[in-house]
Design a protein around this motif. Structure first.
Motif, PDB file in Angstrom:
ATOM      1  N   VAL A  88       0.824  -1.261   0.154  1.00  0.00           N
ATOM      2  CA  VAL A  88      -0.192  -0.110  -0.068  1.00  0.00           C
ATOM      3  C   VAL A  88       0.769   1.240   0.088  1.00  0.00           C
ATOM      4  N   LEU A  89       1.872   1.479   1.087  1.00  0.00           N
ATOM      5  CA  LEU A  89       2.578   2.535   1.255  1.00  0.00           C
ATOM      6  C   LEU A  89       3.879   2.691   0.009  1.00  0.00           C
ATOM      7  N   TRP A  90       4.460   1.633  -0.172  1.00  0.00           N
ATOM      8  CA  TRP A  90       5.334   1.501  -1.186  1.00  0.00           C
ATOM      9  C   TRP A  90       5.027   1.966  -2.554  1.00  0.00           C
ATOM     10  N   PRO A  91       4.102   1.736  -3.022  1.00  0.00           N
ATOM     11  CA  PRO A  91       3.590   2.112  -4.265  1.00  0.00           C
ATOM     12  C   PRO A  91       3.336   3.606  -4.638  1.00  0.00           C
ATOM     13  N   ILE A  92       2.731   4.030  -3.481  1.00  0.00           N
ATOM     14  CA  ILE A  92       2.466   5.495  -3.314  1.00  0.00           C
ATOM     15  C   ILE A  92       3.840   6.342  -3.126  1.00  0.00           C
ATOM     16  N   CYS A  93       4.785   5.835  -2.328  1.00  0.00           N
ATOM     17  CA  CYS A  93       5.881   6.596  -2.066  1.00  0.00           C
ATOM     18  C   CYS A  93       6.723   6.568  -3.589  1.00  0.00           C
ATOM     19  N   THR A  94       6.858   5.375  -4.171  1.00  0.00           N
ATOM     20  CA  THR A  94       7.506   5.148  -5.522  1.00  0.00           C
ATOM     21  C   THR A  94       6.865   5.962  -6.748  1.00  0.00           C
ATOM     22  N   TYR A  95       5.562   6.126  -6.573  1.00  0.00           N
ATOM     23  CA  TYR A  95       5.084   7.184  -7.614  1.00  0.00           C
ATOM     24  C   TYR A  95       5.477   8.534  -7.770  1.00  0.00           C
ATOM     25  N   HIS A  96       5.405   8.724  -6.257  1.00  0.00           N
ATOM     26  CA  HIS A  96       5.943  10.353  -5.960  1.00  0.00           C
ATOM     27  C   HIS A  96       7.353  10.213  -6.242  1.00  0.00           C
ATOM     28  N   PHE A  97       8.075   9.463  -5.914  1.00  0.00           N
ATOM     29  CA  PHE A  97       9.631   9.529  -6.178  1.00  0.00           C
ATOM     30  C   PHE A  97       9.903   9.634  -7.591  1.00  0.00           C
ATOM     31  N   LEU A  98       9.249   8.586  -8.424  1.00  0.00           N
ATOM     32  CA  LEU A  98       9.639   8.717  -9.896  1.00  0.00           C
ATOM     33  C   LEU A  98       9.052  10.008 -10.378  1.00  0.00           C
ATOM     34  N   LYS A 136      23.101  11.240 -13.598  1.00  0.00           N
ATOM     35  CA  LYS A 136      23.485   9.976 -13.510  1.00  0.00           C
ATOM     36  C   LYS A 136      22.946   9.398 -12.231  1.00  0.00           C
ATOM     37  N   TRP A 137      23.098  10.031 -10.931  1.00  0.00           N
ATOM     38  CA  TRP A 137      22.654   9.594  -9.680  1.00  0.00           C
ATOM     39  C   TRP A 137      21.041   9.326  -9.747  1.00  0.00           C
ATOM     40  N   ILE A 138      20.403  10.380 -10.128  1.00  0.00           N
ATOM     41  CA  ILE A 138      18.873  10.225 -10.289  1.00  0.00           C
ATOM     42  C   ILE A 138      18.465   9.275 -11.057  1.00  0.00           C
ATOM     43  N   ARG A 139      18.992   8.763 -12.222  1.00  0.00           N
ATOM     44  CA  ARG A 139      18.709   7.454 -12.942  1.00  0.00           C
ATOM     45  C   ARG A 139      19.068   6.527 -12.280  1.00  0.00           C
ATOM     46  N   LEU A 140      20.229   6.337 -11.459  1.00  0.00           N
ATOM     47  CA  LEU A 140      20.555   5.039 -10.769  1.00  0.00           C
ATOM     48  C   LEU A 140      19.537   4.769  -9.710  1.00  0.00           C
ATOM     49  N   PHE A 141      19.120   5.817  -8.977  1.00  0.00           N
ATOM     50  CA  PHE A 141      17.969   5.813  -7.967  1.00  0.00           C
ATOM     51  C   PHE A 141      16.616   5.495  -8.522  1.00  0.00           C
ATOM     52  N   MET A 142      16.317   6.045  -9.508  1.00  0.00           N
ATOM     53  CA  MET A 142      14.985   5.358 -10.228  1.00  0.00           C
ATOM     54  C   MET A 142      15.265   4.063 -10.564  1.00  0.00           C
ATOM     55  N   PHE A 143      16.248   3.399 -11.325  1.00  0.00           N
ATOM     56  CA  PHE A 143      16.335   2.331 -11.438  1.00  0.00           C
ATOM     57  C   PHE A 143      16.342   1.392 -10.246  1.00  0.00           C
ATOM     58  N   CYS A 144      16.996   1.723  -9.166  1.00  0.00           N
ATOM     59  CA  CYS A 144      16.983   0.994  -8.212  1.00  0.00           C
ATOM     60  C   CYS A 144      15.672   0.914  -7.339  1.00  0.00           C
ATOM     61  N   SER A 145      14.847   2.075  -7.539  1.00  0.00           N
ATOM     62  CA  SER A 145      13.508   2.024  -7.011  1.00  0.00           C
ATOM     63  C   SER A 145      12.512   1.072  -7.892  1.00  0.00           C
ATOM     64  N   VAL A 146      12.742   0.888  -9.065  1.00  0.00           N
ATOM     65  CA  VAL A 146      11.932   0.084  -9.881  1.00  0.00           C
ATOM     66  C   VAL A 146      12.382  -1.370  -9.489  1.00  0.00           C
TER      67      VAL A 146
END
Length: 95
Positions: free
Chosen positions: A31-41, A60-70
């Protein structure tokens, strides 16, 4: 997992704590993870579109963090499947 023999000594406690963990996992991770991930992405995409020098230097860091989040989101689905499977096995043992 855990202390050897403890689950055998307290089988109902093991099941109860397993149930509490499963409910907490479902609430926090499905429930919480998808909401936080959506806002982060969404924020990350906006940062990538930004023309500020700070954002440009950190793309590069932003892309890396996005990749890790997915990747972590995919793991959440796998772990949920494992929890559902374990709950099913535990319930079958009790019957």
């Amino acid at each position: 997992f855990g202390v050897i023999g403890l689950g055998d000594a307290f089988p109902m406690t093991k099941v109860a704590l397993g149930g509490v963990f499963a409910v907490a996992f479902v609430i926090c991770r499905t429930v919480l993870w998808p909401i936080c991930t959506y806002h982060f992405l969404r924020d990350s995409k906006n940062a990538l579109k930004s023309t500020s020098p700070m954002a440009q230097s950190r793309k590069k860091w932003i892309r890396l963090f996005m990749f890790c989040s997915v990747g972590l989101s995919i793991l959440q689905v796998i772990w949920l499947g494992q929890i559902v499977w374990t709950i099913k096995e535990e319930v079958e043992k009790m019957m």
